[in-house]
Design a protein around this motif. Structure first.
Motif, PDB file in Angstrom:
ATOM      1  N   ARG A  84     104.752 -57.586 174.784  1.00 17.79           N
ATOM      2  CA  ARG A  84     105.779 -58.296 174.025  1.00 17.79           C
ATOM      3  C   ARG A  84     105.416 -59.760 173.800  1.00 17.79           C
ATOM      4  NH1 ARG A  84     110.628 -56.328 172.782  1.00 17.79           N
ATOM      5  NH2 ARG A  84     111.458 -58.460 172.641  1.00 17.79           N
ATOM      6  N   ALA A  85     104.572 -60.304 174.672  1.00 16.55           N
ATOM      7  CA  ALA A  85     104.186 -61.715 174.551  1.00 16.55           C
ATOM      8  C   ALA A  85     103.143 -61.940 173.462  1.00 16.55           C
ATOM      9  CB  ALA A  85     103.658 -62.229 175.890  1.00 16.55           C
ATOM     10  N   VAL A  86     102.550 -60.856 172.920  1.00 17.24           N
ATOM     11  CA  VAL A  86     101.547 -60.990 171.858  1.00 17.24           C
ATOM     12  C   VAL A  86     102.236 -61.444 170.573  1.00 17.24           C
ATOM     13  CG1 VAL A  86      99.911 -59.737 170.397  1.00 17.24           C
ATOM     14  CG2 VAL A  86      99.984 -59.289 172.864  1.00 17.24           C
ATOM     15  N   ARG A  87     101.761 -62.533 170.004  1.00 26.39           N
ATOM     16  CA  ARG A  87     102.355 -63.069 168.784  1.00 26.39           C
ATOM     17  C   ARG A  87     101.459 -62.884 167.568  1.00 26.39           C
ATOM     18  NH1 ARG A  87     106.000 -62.212 170.984  1.00 26.39           N
ATOM     19  NH2 ARG A  87     107.589 -63.530 171.961  1.00 26.39           N
ATOM     20  N   ARG A  88     100.221 -62.494 167.789  1.00 24.76           N
ATOM     21  CA  ARG A  88      99.284 -62.292 166.679  1.00 24.76           C
ATOM     22  C   ARG A  88      98.161 -61.388 167.166  1.00 24.76           C
ATOM     23  NH1 ARG A  88      98.490 -65.120 162.118  1.00 24.76           N
ATOM     24  NH2 ARG A  88      99.874 -66.775 162.864  1.00 24.76           N
ATOM     25  N   VAL A  89      97.598 -60.604 166.242  1.00 24.02           N
ATOM     26  CA  VAL A  89      96.449 -59.753 166.570  1.00 24.02           C
ATOM     27  C   VAL A  89      95.312 -60.104 165.621  1.00 24.02           C
ATOM     28  CG1 VAL A  89      95.567 -57.390 166.729  1.00 24.02           C
ATOM     29  CG2 VAL A  89      97.930 -57.893 167.424  1.00 24.02           C
ATOM     30  N   ALA A 104     104.346 -52.784 164.360  1.00 27.87           N
ATOM     31  CA  ALA A 104     104.745 -53.723 165.405  1.00 27.87           C
ATOM     32  C   ALA A 104     105.372 -54.984 164.844  1.00 27.87           C
ATOM     33  CB  ALA A 104     103.541 -54.083 166.276  1.00 27.87           C
ATOM     34  N   ARG A 105     105.256 -55.206 163.544  1.00 27.15           N
ATOM     35  CA  ARG A 105     105.770 -56.403 162.893  1.00 27.15           C
ATOM     36  C   ARG A 105     105.216 -57.669 163.558  1.00 27.15           C
ATOM     37  NH1 ARG A 105     105.991 -55.531 158.509  1.00 27.15           N
ATOM     38  NH2 ARG A 105     107.358 -57.307 158.044  1.00 27.15           N
ATOM     39  N   VAL A 106     103.912 -57.622 163.857  1.00 24.36           N
ATOM     40  CA  VAL A 106     103.178 -58.757 164.404  1.00 24.36           C
ATOM     41  C   VAL A 106     102.112 -59.135 163.383  1.00 24.36           C
ATOM     42  CG1 VAL A 106     101.644 -59.567 166.254  1.00 24.36           C
ATOM     43  CG2 VAL A 106     103.521 -58.009 166.784  1.00 24.36           C
ATOM     44  N   PHE A 139      93.461 -47.528 166.500  1.00 22.06           N
ATOM     45  CA  PHE A 139      94.392 -48.547 166.016  1.00 22.06           C
ATOM     46  C   PHE A 139      95.806 -47.985 165.874  1.00 22.06           C
ATOM     47  CE2 PHE A 139      90.641 -50.990 164.433  1.00 22.06           C
ATOM     48  CZ  PHE A 139      90.931 -52.165 165.115  1.00 22.06           C
ATOM     49  N   ALA A 140      95.910 -46.731 165.448  1.00 18.91           N
ATOM     50  CA  ALA A 140      97.240 -46.120 165.341  1.00 18.91           C
ATOM     51  C   ALA A 140      97.908 -46.043 166.706  1.00 18.91           C
ATOM     52  CB  ALA A 140      97.125 -44.729 164.713  1.00 18.91           C
ATOM     53  N   LEU A 141      97.136 -45.671 167.735  1.00 15.76           N
ATOM     54  CA  LEU A 141      97.687 -45.611 169.093  1.00 15.76           C
ATOM     55  C   LEU A 141      98.132 -46.994 169.563  1.00 15.76           C
ATOM     56  CD1 LEU A 141      95.012 -43.235 170.667  1.00 15.76           C
ATOM     57  CD2 LEU A 141      97.376 -42.632 170.135  1.00 15.76           C
ATOM     58  N   LEU A 142      97.294 -48.000 169.293  1.00 15.58           N
ATOM     59  CA  LEU A 142      97.627 -49.363 169.695  1.00 15.58           C
ATOM     60  C   LEU A 142      98.862 -49.873 168.947  1.00 15.58           C
ATOM     61  CD1 LEU A 142      96.971 -52.047 171.133  1.00 15.58           C
ATOM     62  CD2 LEU A 142      95.406 -52.561 169.226  1.00 15.58           C
ATOM     63  N   ALA A 143      98.886 -49.653 167.630  1.00 13.27           N
ATOM     64  CA  ALA A 143     100.018 -50.128 166.827  1.00 13.27           C
ATOM     65  C   ALA A 143     101.318 -49.466 167.267  1.00 13.27           C
ATOM     66  CB  ALA A 143      99.754 -49.854 165.346  1.00 13.27           C
ATOM     67  N   LEU A 144     101.258 -48.184 167.582  1.00  9.66           N
ATOM     68  CA  LEU A 144     102.456 -47.475 168.013  1.00  9.66           C
ATOM     69  C   LEU A 144     102.963 -48.019 169.352  1.00  9.66           C
ATOM     70  CD1 LEU A 144     104.511 -45.276 167.541  1.00  9.66           C
ATOM     71  CD2 LEU A 144     102.845 -43.588 168.351  1.00  9.66           C
ATOM     72  N   GLN A 145     102.046 -48.283 170.277  1.00 12.00           N
ATOM     73  CA  GLN A 145     102.480 -48.818 171.571  1.00 12.00           C
ATOM     74  C   GLN A 145     103.064 -50.222 171.406  1.00 12.00           C
ATOM     75  OE1 GLN A 145     100.418 -47.904 175.222  1.00 12.00           O
ATOM     76  NE2 GLN A 145     100.239 -50.088 175.717  1.00 12.00           N
ATOM     77  N   LEU A 146     102.405 -51.077 170.624  1.00 18.23           N
ATOM     78  CA  LEU A 146     102.938 -52.422 170.401  1.00 18.23           C
ATOM     79  C   LEU A 146     104.286 -52.362 169.672  1.00 18.23           C
ATOM     80  CD1 LEU A 146      99.721 -54.395 169.316  1.00 18.23           C
ATOM     81  CD2 LEU A 146     100.900 -54.505 171.521  1.00 18.23           C
ATOM     82  N   ARG A 195     106.542 -49.936 169.790  1.00 21.90           N
ATOM     83  CA  ARG A 195     107.638 -49.390 170.606  1.00 21.90           C
ATOM     84  C   ARG A 195     108.137 -50.374 171.652  1.00 21.90           C
ATOM     85  NH1 ARG A 195     110.998 -47.357 170.792  1.00 21.90           N
ATOM     86  NH2 ARG A 195     111.037 -45.662 172.312  1.00 21.90           N
ATOM     87  N   VAL A 196     107.318 -51.364 172.033  1.00 22.78           N
ATOM     88  CA  VAL A 196     107.869 -52.376 172.957  1.00 22.78           C
ATOM     89  C   VAL A 196     108.597 -53.469 172.182  1.00 22.78           C
ATOM     90  CG1 VAL A 196     106.102 -51.952 174.704  1.00 22.78           C
ATOM     91  CG2 VAL A 196     105.750 -53.782 173.043  1.00 22.78           C
ATOM     92  N   ARG A 197     108.591 -53.347 170.862  1.00 21.54           N
ATOM     93  CA  ARG A 197     109.334 -54.295 170.028  1.00 21.54           C
ATOM     94  C   ARG A 197     110.492 -53.558 169.344  1.00 21.54           C
ATOM     95  NH1 ARG A 197     104.422 -56.623 170.475  1.00 21.54           N
ATOM     96  NH2 ARG A 197     104.347 -58.896 170.478  1.00 21.54           N
ATOM     97  N   ASP A 198     110.409 -53.461 168.023  1.00 22.02           N
ATOM     98  CA  ASP A 198     111.566 -52.994 167.261  1.00 22.02           C
ATOM     99  C   ASP A 198     111.382 -51.626 166.616  1.00 22.02           C
ATOM    100  OD1 ASP A 198     112.868 -55.420 167.808  1.00 22.02           O
ATOM    101  OD2 ASP A 198     111.818 -56.396 166.158  1.00 22.02           O
TER     102      ASP A 198
END
Length: 601
Positions: free
Chosen positions: A285-290, A313-315, A406-413, A415-418
């Motif tokens: 959740r603390a990640v603000r940019r990738v 993830a809307r990041v 990347f799909a796995l990473l994006a989905l995990q990021l 789901r901890v957001r919105d």
């Protein structure tokens, strides 16, 4: 970008070295050579420009020994000639060296050697190593090599033999991988597992800065590490019934996709399990940019991944060529997650970018295919791609698994957001269905092959797509140019009218990516603009897209969820490139001027 093999033991080294070089030829294939230490104590060298088969055919009679080193070269310093092929020797012919990497201060060292009257017989940087080892004053061969390396700057993976030190090979690595293979009373050296798997599964992967002395009875390393057992199927390094490795690897994409997804999807909570990231929910959740870093196809799939992360993830996320990253003195942000993408895990530009990020305190994870590779070891965590060995220079199944990573990473990021659990479950279900849909795409190969034969006659092509489709177009152009040698250029479809439309003509086909999404109508409008100027059209699309009124060659792929469509749209472009190159009679697995693992800057 080159291949190294070595052998010490009771067997004749030459057949083992030649077999190993043939298995490493995808890493460098403009010249090849061998050096053996004969039972009489002489160093004999055979090398020549061309392929390993040319070297084997031209070997002198009674060329044998129980200790030897070999090399396949991808030219950096000097053209592909017999003289520039490795191994290189000192003036006496008693020291032989094979080397991967680049010595940055080679010109200075060559000038010093010339001033001392040392004869230089090649254009290469590597030759200086043989002379430096020969001139070293240390008593042991390992210390001689250490003294020589103390004078050079750059990267190296090297193996050295010396007539005055029979029964041993000294190896060293810095930015270019080397592996020791442990046998029963015999030892192997290689720059890639492919050269070892038929002989042993006990290996030692050397660290950067490490030296090792290898004898038939064992080895000693500067770090004291021991061997490890690897789980690998030797048959996975064979083409089998396929006419090329690329064709085999295209066909393996459904099973490779199943491997990267296995055990990582959580349908109940609509998320993924990625323990290897070493990121808990709070840190995520603390990640603000990738920021995604890769080279070539890894960069283009990184662009696809950036789009996925922003959507789910809307990041803010973007991709950048790793080869440019550290040279612009980048600002490393502590709340940015950096992602390094590499099939081999050895790509030097990407590895150096990782090291720069770590040096400045950034967090970086890897998407790599080779377990234990340099980039995997340098990262804070990551996602292994589990695509299996990829031998063809043009990446196919590894690229597909990069997208899925990347799909796995994006989905995990997400789901901890919105991202809602409903959307998470929707995407998990779609990911589970992707291997089957990939098989459906592969079933259309005969139709794609027919279109590819038509495209092979064009000297220049455009590949176009919008938003999610643009990196797909970029990857399609990359594949086409690298194995057909035709000029292929990718543009955002919306940019055609801002310049490139001037080049549209009957002899310039356009391959357009037109998925069924929110931009379908705008994409179709651009197709009409191309058709109005006489440009032939190949359209990769979905069955429900209506192309009435357009004269096009159509390739339909099955729908997935819109976020995942790019991976299915990419596979027909691999087949187009493959069959066009086949029609042109080209060496598909070993395209000119390219190598599988780019380990030099």
């Amino acid at each position: 970008m080159c291949g190294i093999v070595g052998y010490l033991g009771p067997q004749d080294a030459v057949p083992i070295l030649l077999e190993g070089l043939a298995r490493l030829e995808h890493r460098g294939y403009d010249s090849a050579g061998l050096a053996v230490l004969t039972d009489a104590g002489a160093v004999r060298v055979a090398k020549r420009a061309g392929r390993v088969r040319d070297l084997a055919a031209g070997l002198p009679k009674r060329f044998a020994g129980h200790l030897g080193i070999g090399h396949t070269r991808w030219a950096t310093h000097g053209p592909a000639t017999d003289a520039n092929a490795h191994p290189h020797t000192d003036a006496s012919g008693r020291v032989a060296v094979v080397h991967n990497g680049i010595l940055d201060n080679a010109a200075t060292l060559r000038a010093r050697l010339a001033e001392r009257g040392v004869p230089l017989t090649s254009d290469t940087d590597t030759e200086v190593l043989a002379h430096l080892v020969a001139a070293a004053t240390a008593d042991t061969l390992e210390e001689k090599v250490r003294q020589a390396l103390g004078q050079v700057e750059g990267t190296w993976g090297l193996a050295v033999l010396h007539a005055d030190h029979p029964g041993e090979i000294v190896v060293a690595c810095n930015g270019s991988p080397l592996i020791l293979g442990v046998g029963n009373g015999e030892m192997y050296v290689a720059s890639d597992l492919a050269a070892l798997v038929r002989h042993t599964t006990r290996v030692v992967m050397l660290e950067d800065g490490e030296l090792a002395t290898v004898t038939a009875d064992g080895f000693t390393t500067s770090t004291g590490k021991g061997a490890q057992e690897i789980d690998v199927d030797p048959d996975s390094y064979e083409a089998g019934d396929h006419e090329s490795f690329m064709r085999k690897e295209i066909s393996e994409q459904p099973s490779a996709a199943e491997s990267v997804l296995r055990g990582r999807l959580d349908e109940r909570f609509g998320t993924t399990h990625l323990g290897g990231l070493n990121l808990d929910a709070r840190e995520s959740r603390a990640v603000r940019r990738v920021k995604i870093l890769g080279c070539g196809s890894s960069y283009y799939v990184g662009q696809m991944g950036a789009g996925l992360i922003e959507e789910l993830a809307r990041v803010p996320a973007d991709a950048e060529p790793a080869s440019e990253f550290r040279y612009r003195n980048p600002i490393i942000e502590l709340d940015t997650l950096y992602v390094a993408v590499s099939q081999s895990g050895e790509t030097v530009d990407t590895l150096l970018a990782v090291q720069e990020i770590r040096r400045k305190g950034g967090r970086v994870i890897g998407l790599v295919n080779v377990v234990g590779s340099a980039i995997a070891r340098a990262c804070d965590g990551g996602i292994y791609l589990h695509a299996g060995p990829e031998v063809a220079v043009a990446s196919t199944k590894a690229l597909t698994n990069m997208f899925l990573g990347f799909a796995l990473l994006a989905l995990q990021l997400g789901r901890v957001r919105d991202l809602s659990v409903a959307d998470g479950r929707r995407l998990v279900a779609a990911l589970e269905q992707l291997p089957g849909k990939m098989k459906e795409v592969l079933d259309t190969e005969p139709q794609i092959a027919e279109i590819a034969r038509e495209l092979s006659r064009a000297e220049s092509l455009f590949f176009v797509g919008r938003v999610r489709g643009y990196p797909v177009a970029r990857e399609g152009a990359q594949k086409f140019k690298e194995i057909t040698y035709r000029h292929a250029e990718a543009y955002p479809t919306s940019e055609l009218k801002h310049g490139p439309l001037a080049l549209i003509a009957p002899e310039v086909p356009t391959v357009a990516i037109v998925p069924a999404d929110e931009l379908t109508e705008r994409n179709i409008g651009a197709l009409h603009e191309i058709a109005a100027r006489g440009g032939p059209l190949v359209v990769v699309t979905h069955p429900e897209v209506d192309l009435t009124g357009l004269d096009v060659r159509r390739i339909d792929v099955p729908r997935s969820e819109v976020e995942l469509d790019p991976v299915l749209l990419t596979i027909p472009l691999q087949l187009l490139a493959y069959h066009a190159a086949q029609e042109l009679g080209l060496d598909i697995d070993k395209p000119r001027n390219l190598a599988k693992s780019v380990t030099v800057e």
